[in-house]
Each structure stands twice: as C-alpha cells, then as structure tokens.
Write an enzyme that holds these catalytic residues in place. Structure first.
Site, PDB file in Angstrom:
ATOM      1  N   TYR A   1      -1.776  54.727  37.960  1.00 18.66           N
ATOM      2  CA  TYR A   1      -2.056  53.771  39.037  1.00 18.66           C
ATOM      3  C   TYR A   1      -0.824  53.516  39.891  1.00 18.66           C
ATOM      4  CZ  TYR A   1      -6.613  52.507  37.111  1.00 18.66           C
ATOM      5  OH  TYR A   1      -7.919  52.531  36.682  1.00 18.66           O
TER       6      TYR A   1
ATOM      7  N   MET B   1      -5.563  50.058  31.338  1.00 21.17           N
ATOM      8  CA  MET B   1      -6.290  49.198  30.402  1.00 21.17           C
ATOM      9  C   MET B   1      -6.427  49.846  29.023  1.00 21.17           C
ATOM     10  SD  MET B   1     -10.127  47.629  30.813  1.00 21.17           S
ATOM     11  CE  MET B   1      -9.752  46.801  32.353  1.00 21.17           C
TER      12      MET B   1
ATOM     13  N   LYS C   1      -2.448  31.040  10.864  1.00 25.10           N
ATOM     14  CA  LYS C   1      -3.244  30.703  12.053  1.00 25.10           C
ATOM     15  C   LYS C   1      -3.337  31.913  12.984  1.00 25.10           C
ATOM     16  CE  LYS C   1       0.958  28.806  14.100  1.00 25.10           C
ATOM     17  NZ  LYS C   1       1.793  27.610  14.230  1.00 25.10           N
TER      18      LYS C   1
HETATM   19  C1  LIG Z   1       3.026  27.876  13.745  1.00 21.56           C
HETATM   20  C2  LIG Z   1       3.664  26.813  12.931  1.00 21.56           C
HETATM   21  C3  LIG Z   1       4.548  27.147  11.901  1.00 21.56           C
HETATM   22  C4  LIG Z   1       5.077  28.537  11.695  1.00 21.56           C
HETATM   23  O1  LIG Z   1       6.092  28.775  12.658  1.00 21.56           O
HETATM   24  P1  LIG Z   1       6.903  30.162  12.776  1.00 21.56           P
HETATM   25  O2  LIG Z   1       7.877  29.898  13.864  1.00 21.56           O
HETATM   26  O3  LIG Z   1       5.905  31.197  13.140  1.00 21.56           O
HETATM   27  O4  LIG Z   1       7.545  30.420  11.465  1.00 21.56           O
HETATM   28  C5  LIG Z   1       4.991  26.119  11.086  1.00 21.56           C
HETATM   29  N1  LIG Z   1       4.606  24.835  11.302  1.00 21.56           N
HETATM   30  C6  LIG Z   1       3.773  24.482  12.300  1.00 21.56           C
HETATM   31  C7  LIG Z   1       3.413  23.052  12.482  1.00 21.56           C
HETATM   32  C8  LIG Z   1       3.290  25.444  13.166  1.00 21.56           C
HETATM   33  O5  LIG Z   1       2.500  25.101  14.174  1.00 21.56           O
END
Ligand SMILES: *Cc1c(COP(=O)(O)O)cnc(C)c1O
Length: 354
Positions: free
Chosen positions: A251, A299, A42
């Site tokens: 800055y 930035m 993801k």
């Molecule tokens: C993001 C997620 C994972 C992975 O978690 P990590 O801590 O990055 O290993 C696994 N299961 C679910 C439901 C998640 O949302």
C-alpha cells in the site's frame, strides 16, 4: 464434503512456552522475598489465554489470581481449587451482584458505595486503597467510615503508578499506603506489581501481583536476567516473489526496490496485532537470519526481505521478532500493548503439557 473449523490449519500461531511462564513466576515469587507472588491474568492472561496460564500457574503453586471483571472470573472459576482465590479488580456494581454472588471470586472493593453493597453478604472481599494513582480505590480519609467495619477483608491493597521509573512517586505512595494501613484490618497486605517487586523488600508486604513479567515483559532493568520470553508469534509464507529494481511494494508504495531481490509475503498483519508501527523496524527470523519488514503492513499480510534466506519457500514458517523490550522500542508500543494486541486468529499452541 465440508471440513470442521477445528480441522482447518491456522496460518499464524502463537507458540507459548509454558516452562518459561512457570520459570518467570518462580523467579518473581523468589524476588518477592517472604511475600508470595500471585498472578494478574486479566485481559485473557494478557492475550496469551487466561485458562492456559491459570492451569500452569496453579500447578506451579500460585494461589492468588487477579482479573478485571466478573466475566473474566467466570472464565477461570472452574480451575480454581483448594485454597486458591480470584480477585476482581474492577469491584462490583449493582448490576453485577447476581454474578458476584454466584461466583467463588472476591470483589476488590474500590469505593464506599461498593462496601455498602457488599457488607451484608457476609462474604470475604479485598479492599483497594488509593495511595496516589487516583485511578481505583478508597481514599485514606474515607477509611474511618462505618461501612468498612463490617467487612471481612482478605487482602488490602494499593497500586503503584510509576514503579517502572525511578521517581519520588514510589516512595510517596509507599508512605501514604503505610499510613492508611493503620486504619484497616485485613488478613494480608499487597502493593507491588511486576515492576514494584524490583523496588525491593519495603514494597513486598505479604503478597505481590505480577502480570507483565510473567509473560516475558521487563518493566525494569533489574528483571532482565530473571525473565524469559513466553510468547513467540510465528506465521506461514503465503507467497514468494522476485522484485525488480524500481518495483513498488504494498500500500502507498512505501518500499521501492533498489535492486532485484526476493520477498516473502507472510500471513500476519495488523489485524493480528502486528501494527503498522513495526514498518521500518520490525523483522522476522529464519535460520538465524533477521528478515526486515518492507513497506506498509497490511491487515492480513506483511512483506519481508528474504535475500539472506533465499532457500525459503511458500508454506515455510517464520518467527516474528517479538522480544518484548526490543519490540517495544522498535514499535513505540508498550510491552503491555504488544501482548494484549495479539489477535484471535493465532492458534495458541502451548509447547508443554500442563
Ligand atoms: C494489572 C495490575 C497488576 C499487574 O501489573 P503488571 O504491571 O502487569 O505487573 C497488579 N495490580 C493491579 C491492581 C493491576 O491492575
């Protein structure tokens, strides 16, 4: 004559070590015992690039991929072949049903509404049970509802809230999940994220879901010897200047030179995810020398002290100190944020050929 965008060289790049990614997945799969490790890809593969990550992990033998939503599923769908599967963790809303039905991915159903929405499709799904995190998932006392009987559940899962800590909540969630499992029938059971894998066999079931540790994160000390850094930010020096004692830098003049010394101005700043919280603690590297960040991060630019590497010149490349556990302590950002902050200006250069 104009130059195509793809021909314009980037002044900052993310060197991505494909061999380290695969080694991390193999280590997590091994540490998962008789369970098989999948991969959370993801948020664009935690910022590294979901397609590059997915290609390499499929070739390594990974079969379960977890994304947040249907757009992310679509981004990698053409890479998923044979018995590999994608699970969409955020479930499925009414507005997403056309996309879901056109996708090879499965929704992770999180509520009775979602179960009602999905049951008539006759297609496989996953089911998330809330074992005490109270984020997504069906409560155990809702599992007897008729909506669930008609589902073809591939994987029943739950998610640990505090697996990176030694707290009672882990065992509490495990027993809550075990009890709930008696009311559901599914082909496979999954519980552990990266940190959960290190909690041991009781937490492994049939499939584990690491994300962070695939990409070099170490949410628990037990993983330290098994996990390698994957993402290496690097950037070019765009200017070198000599500061005189008393000169104010950057800055709000947060650095004032105490003596005469050279500084390098680097093509990387907070718009690239190198947030201002690295001021005072961040560093870059050249020839094995640590070059401390000076003053405020801008930035697009960061200044470093190069008195220990005075042969550096404009156009030279420097590595950024980005070992995730160390950088997390230095910046106060989580290891997750350090990855997902990495900006779109970096050229993402895999150092292997998949
Ligand atoms: C993001 C997620 C994972 C992975 O978690 P990590 O801590 O990055 O290993 C696994 N299961 C679910 C439901 C998640 O949302």
């Amino acid at each position: 004559m104009s130059v195509g965008n793809e021909d314009i060289p980037a002044s900052a790049r993310l060197r991505l070590d494909g061999a380290a990614l695969v080694a991390n997945w193999n280590a997590l799969d091994r540490l998962s015992g008789s369970a098989s490790a999948g991969a959370a890809v993801k948020a664009d593969g935690y910022g590294l690039g979901a397609r590059g990550v997915t290609k390499r992990l499929i070739a390594a033998g990974c079969r379960d991929f977890y994304v947040a939503n249907w757009q992310e599923a679509s981004d990698i769908a053409d890479l998923i072949a044979g018995d590999a599967r994608i699970s969409v963790l955020n479930g499925v809303q009414d507005s997403e049903m056309p996309a879901a039905l056109a996708s090879p991915a499965k929704p992770v159903l999180n509520s009775l509404e979602q179960a009602r929405r999905w049951r008539d499709t006759g297609r496989p799904c996953d089911l998330m049970i809330n074992s005490g995190m109270n984020r997504l998932g069906i409560n155990p006392d809702q599992l007897a509802q008729a909506e669930l009987d008609q589902l073809d559940i591939d994987m029943v899962m739950s998610h640990l809230a505090s697996a990176d800590e030694d707290v009672d909540q882990n065992a509490d969630q495990l027993s809550e999940f075990r009890e709930a499992l008696q009311q559901v029938s599914a082909r496979r059971i999954s519980f552990a994220n990266s940190a959960g894998i290190a909690l041991g066999e009781d937490y492994h079931f049939d499939a584990t879901r690491p994300g962070l540790a695939l990409y070099g994160g170490q949410p628990r000390a037990e993983l330290k010897d098994h996990i390698e850094q994957v993402a290496w930010p690097e950037c070019q020096i765009v200017q070198i200047r000599q500061l005189r004692s008393g000169d104010r830098l950057g800055y709000n003049a947060r650095y004032i030179a105490e003596d005469d010394h050279p500084v390098a101005i680097l093509a990387m700043g907070y718009a690239d995810g190198y947030l201002r919280s690295f001021a005072g603690s961040g560093y870059f590297v050249a020839d094995g020398q640590k070059l401390p960040v000076l003053g405020r991060i801008s930035m697009d630019l960061t200044a470093v002290d190069i008195r220990s590497a005075s042969a550096l010149a404009e156009g030279d490349w420097l590595g950024c100190g980005y070992d995730l556990p160390d950088a997390s302590v230095a910046s106060g950002l989580s290891q997750y944020e350090l990855l997902t902050n990495l900006g779109q200006r970096f050229a993402r250069d895999w150092t292997d050929t998949p």
